[in-house]
Design a protein around this motif. Structure first.
Motif, mmCIF file in Angstrom:
data_model
loop_
_atom_site.group_PDB
_atom_site.id
_atom_site.type_symbol
_atom_site.label_atom_id
_atom_site.label_comp_id
_atom_site.label_asym_id
_atom_site.label_seq_id
_atom_site.Cartn_x
_atom_site.Cartn_y
_atom_site.Cartn_z
ATOM 1 N N TRP A 261 0.833 -1.206 0.000
ATOM 2 C CA TRP A 261 0.000 0.000 0.000
ATOM 3 C C TRP A 261 0.868 1.257 0.000
ATOM 4 O O TRP A 261 0.576 2.225 -0.722
ATOM 5 N N GLU A 262 1.927 1.244 0.767
ATOM 6 C CA GLU A 262 2.803 2.415 0.835
ATOM 7 C C GLU A 262 3.478 2.694 -0.507
ATOM 8 O O GLU A 262 3.786 3.854 -0.822
ATOM 9 N N ASN A 263 3.705 1.659 -1.300
ATOM 10 C CA ASN A 263 4.398 1.807 -2.585
ATOM 11 C C ASN A 263 3.462 1.589 -3.771
ATOM 12 O O ASN A 263 3.914 1.244 -4.865
ATOM 13 N N ARG A 264 2.180 1.802 -3.569
ATOM 14 C CA ARG A 264 1.189 1.554 -4.617
ATOM 15 C C ARG A 264 1.405 2.482 -5.819
ATOM 16 O O ARG A 264 1.894 3.601 -5.664
ATOM 17 N N PRO A 265 1.027 2.031 -7.016
ATOM 18 C CA PRO A 265 1.160 2.892 -8.199
ATOM 19 C C PRO A 265 0.168 4.044 -8.159
ATOM 20 O O PRO A 265 -0.977 3.875 -7.730
ATOM 21 N N GLN A 266 0.614 5.185 -8.616
ATOM 22 C CA GLN A 266 -0.250 6.368 -8.667
ATOM 23 C C GLN A 266 -0.789 6.625 -10.074
ATOM 24 O O GLN A 266 -1.727 7.397 -10.242
ATOM 25 N N GLU A 267 -0.178 5.996 -11.077
ATOM 26 C CA GLU A 267 -0.599 6.171 -12.476
ATOM 27 C C GLU A 267 -0.820 4.786 -13.087
ATOM 28 O O GLU A 267 0.108 3.981 -13.145
ATOM 29 N N ILE A 268 -2.042 4.529 -13.536
ATOM 30 C CA ILE A 268 -2.368 3.252 -14.172
ATOM 31 C C ILE A 268 -2.833 3.517 -15.608
ATOM 32 O O ILE A 268 -3.588 4.463 -15.861
ATOM 33 N N ALA A 269 -2.401 2.665 -16.516
ATOM 34 C CA ALA A 269 -2.842 2.755 -17.913
ATOM 35 C C ALA A 269 -3.693 1.543 -18.259
ATOM 36 O O ALA A 269 -3.313 0.402 -17.959
ATOM 37 N N LEU A 270 -4.857 1.790 -18.854
ATOM 38 C CA LEU A 270 -5.692 0.724 -19.413
ATOM 39 C C LEU A 270 -5.425 0.667 -20.908
ATOM 40 O O LEU A 270 -5.739 1.611 -21.635
ATOM 41 N N VAL A 271 -4.823 -0.400 -21.370
ATOM 42 C CA VAL A 271 -4.518 -0.569 -22.797
ATOM 43 C C VAL A 271 -5.511 -1.576 -23.350
ATOM 44 O O VAL A 271 -5.266 -2.789 -23.357
ATOM 45 N N LEU A 272 -6.665 -1.079 -23.783
ATOM 46 C CA LEU A 272 -7.798 -1.935 -24.161
ATOM 47 C C LEU A 272 -8.505 -1.406 -25.407
ATOM 48 O O LEU A 272 -8.546 -0.194 -25.634
ATOM 49 N N PRO A 273 -9.122 -2.317 -26.176
ATOM 50 C CA PRO A 273 -9.950 -1.884 -27.310
ATOM 51 C C PRO A 273 -11.358 -1.518 -26.831
ATOM 52 O O PRO A 273 -12.303 -2.305 -26.962
ATOM 53 N N VAL A 274 -11.507 -0.336 -26.272
ATOM 54 C CA VAL A 274 -12.759 0.019 -25.593
ATOM 55 C C VAL A 274 -13.926 0.247 -26.550
ATOM 56 O O VAL A 274 -15.073 0.395 -26.099
ATOM 57 N N GLN A 275 -13.668 0.303 -27.847
ATOM 58 C CA GLN A 275 -14.767 0.435 -28.808
ATOM 59 C C GLN A 275 -15.211 -0.906 -29.369
ATOM 60 O O GLN A 275 -16.138 -0.966 -30.174
ATOM 61 N N GLU A 276 -14.551 -1.957 -28.959
ATOM 62 C CA GLU A 276 -14.927 -3.304 -29.371
ATOM 63 C C GLU A 276 -15.638 -3.980 -28.204
ATOM 64 O O GLU A 276 -15.377 -3.662 -27.042
ATOM 65 N N PRO A 277 -16.557 -4.927 -28.471
ATOM 66 C CA PRO A 277 -17.401 -5.490 -27.398
ATOM 67 C C PRO A 277 -16.625 -6.031 -26.204
ATOM 68 O O PRO A 277 -16.983 -5.765 -25.057
ATOM 69 N N VAL A 278 -15.539 -6.780 -26.457
ATOM 70 C CA VAL A 278 -14.796 -7.381 -25.344
ATOM 71 C C VAL A 278 -14.137 -6.302 -24.497
ATOM 72 O O VAL A 278 -14.279 -6.264 -23.262
#
Length: 616
Positions: A261-278
């Protein structure tokens, strides 16, 4: 059968085995003169030491011979030569006539051997020898050995509370370093125990220590969806249970939660095809969990979405996310992209939760975690459930097609690995009449062919024919969607196979409530995600109201997105402590040594057209 995963487990087992040599001087509280242990130092190899002990056994008196053979058994077990150890142990006869100390050594050796062979009942029976009871009357070193062996026996026998009890009774005998190690093992046992066993343990609580451990386990488990709530619950527990051994020496897996928790990431990236159904469905689940945490006042990371829709090269955006300062990446989802990442010879630039699996059997580079809705999890669970029910002879029915052929092959291979027999295998196409394939599966077509041949020989009016199906089928493994299943199941009944159990994959259930239509699926056993089968997850109503109504496959993908969010802080913990489980929306999640995270789903059965969860 459970296996202890903690880092010091091998050292602990080694210590148990080596303790046999020292027990010559501590095994008996009687004034009888102790036997000297066999001298093994100075021999070039362990095999030389074993051979020396066996040579001495052949030239010694019966009691000394037994002692030398026990020393050889000790060394064989230490070297992993289980078969040789068993053969040597069987050469010791008339045990009741041996000196008490040697009888103690014999009982401990039998228990060690039995545990190495995963026969906990044999080990526990050996440890109940009259020469070993009462345990508290034995010398401290022997008490430690016996308690550890009994704890291991109970653990292998899935008597988790009994195993914890033995470990608790070890505490007064240990120094501070050993107490820390013992607490780690206690926590592993509790983390491995089914929730139902811990919930039903209240009637058997007989000590402050046991009650404290069970309370800690319940708090950690009930707050596992929320890291901050879990930390607060642990803090509160420590303030309440100030005299408990774990209060001052938290198990390593729990202490690790604080540093993560003390070293948790502050920036996360979602690399996903969000315009496709899956990709759209996964992102809906992820963002639902994210915004729920935000609404509850939780500290959440910043999330940036990199849309890989309709792109053949998603790794370009993956690299961009790294360049933009992402500290953790969720994605990509294409299997080929995951394979390429998996084959990297260098650690990941940032921790990555890929939402698919690469090639099986390859160890992922450090920092790569793989999670998805692998059909293999569903196939293996269906097979395990059928096997546990006593079935041994399977017939397999799946649709035509390459992907379905892989599922068919996976089931066949795994079933045969379990020791089962495949009676028949067949596939069906896009047809409304499933009679031909059912006839082939159960050899009814062969029965009809025999009748036709007989009719050609005998006047038709003298022949009465009732088709017969083969009788060597215990159950059917079925892959079908709801519409196909609703036709296949009645067809089985029509062809005299209504009494044959059907085990199906999650695709048999659309996730909705339609008792009238699903009556044709009555008695079909299947597995599915908890998100689909129950309403225990507090996030589900929010997802259902926020996003449009969805079919079963889309609901499962949303659940996968929910678990992706809940996993991002858990992945490192699960890698370091592989016994750690997460009760996720897609199933009970666990980590494998190749970097993949897999699911155990819930089992259910259709009764009066309604999916009912089966208790385990």
């Amino acid at each position: 059968m459970p296996v202890l995963y903690i880092a010091h487990a091998k050292l602990r087992t080694y210590g148990l085995i080596c303790c046999l040599a020292t027990l010559f001087n501590c095994a008996s509280p009687t004034p009888e003169a102790p036997l000297a242990p066999v001298e093994t130092a100075g021999f070039g190899t362990q095999n030389d030491a074993i051979q020396n002990a066996l040579d001495l056994a052949r030239s010694s008196s019966p009691s000394e011979s037994a002692a030398y053979r026990l020393e050889a058994v000790t060394l064989m077990l230490e070297a992993g030569n289980v078969e040789d150890a068993q053969d040597t142990l069987e050469q010791i006869t008339n045990v009741s006539n041996l000196p008490p100390q040697t009888q103690v050594l014999y009982a401990v050796a039998v228990a060690n051997l039995a545990l190495a062979q995963e026969e906990p009942d044999v080990a526990l029976r050996a440890l109940r020898s009259s020469t070993l009871t009462p345990i508290n009357a034995q010398a401290p070193d022997l008490q430690i050995t016996l308690r550890e062996l009994r704890a291991e026996g109970y653990f292998q026998d899935e008597q988790y509370i009994a195993a914890v009890r033995e470990r608790i009774q070890l505490t007064p005998l240990l120094d501070s370093a050993a107490i820390n190690a013992n607490n780690n093992i206690i926590w592993e046992i509790l983390a491995s125990a089914p929730r139902a066993e811990l919930s039903n343990a209240d009637v058997n609580i007989d000590s402050y220590e046991l009650r404290g451990w069970l309370e800690l386990a319940r708090l950690v488990e009930s707050n596992q969806r929320d890291f901050q709530s879990q930390i607060s619950a642990i803090d509160q527990w420590r303030n309440t249970w100030t005299q408990h051994s774990a209060s001052a020496a938290l198990p390593a897996a729990i202490a690790r939660i604080y540093t993560i928790w003390e070293n948790r990431p502050q920036e996360i990236a979602l690399v996903l095809p969000v315009q496709e159904p899956v990709g759209k469905a996964i992102s809906e689940g992820f963002l639902s969990a994210y915004y729920e945490a935000l609404a509850n006042g939780r500290n959440v990371p910043r999330v940036r979405i990199y849309d890989t829709s309709f792109q053949s090269e998603p790794l370009v955006l993956y690299d961009q996310a790294v360049d933009d300062g992402a500290q953790l990446i969720i994605g990509p989802i294409l299997k080929d992209a995951v394979r390429r990442i998996q084959r990297s010879s260098r650690p990941m630039p940032v921790p990555t939760l890929a939402l698919n699996y690469g090639d099986s059997g390859l160890v992922a580079p450090l920092g790569l975690y793989q999670f998805g809705l692998a059909p293999e999890d569903e196939i293996m669970q269906a097979a395990d459930t059928a096997w546990a029910a006593g079935h041994r002879y399977a017939t397999v029915l799946t649709p035509n097609g390459g992907d379905y052929q892989r599922i068919q092959d996976s089931f066949v291979n795994y079933w045969q690995e379990l020791g089962g027999t495949i009676v028949s295998v067949d596939s069906y196409g896009d047809a409304r009449d499933y009679s031909p394939v059912i006839k082939r599966l159960f050899s009814i077509d062969a029965s009809e062919a025999r009748a036709a041949r007989i009719r050609n020989l005998i006047p038709r009016q003298n022949v009465e024919f009732v088709p017969r199906r083969r009788q060597d089928v215990d159950f059917i493994f079925l892959l079908a969607n709801p519409n196909e299943g609703r036709q296949i199941k009645p067809t089985l009944a029509f062809h005299f196979a209504d009494d044959v159990p059907v085990y199906a994959m999650p695709s048999i259930y659309d996730g909705g409530t339609n008792p009238t239509a699903n009556r044709d699926l009555n008695n079909v056993i299947f597995n599915d995600a908890p998100w689909i089968l129950d309403n225990d997850d507090p996030l589900k109503p929010s997802v259902t109201s926020t996003w449009s109504a969805a079919s079963g496959p889309i609901q499962r993908l949303r659940a996968m997105g929910v678990d992706a969010y809940r996993l991002y802080l858990r992945m490192e913990l699960m890698r370091e402590f592989p016994y750690t489980r997460l009760n996720g929306a897609t199933g009970e999640l666990h980590y494998e040594t190749d970097g993949s995270i897999h699911r155990r789903l819930r089992n259910a059965v259709f009764v009066n057209g309604v999916a009912n969860i089966l208790t385990e």
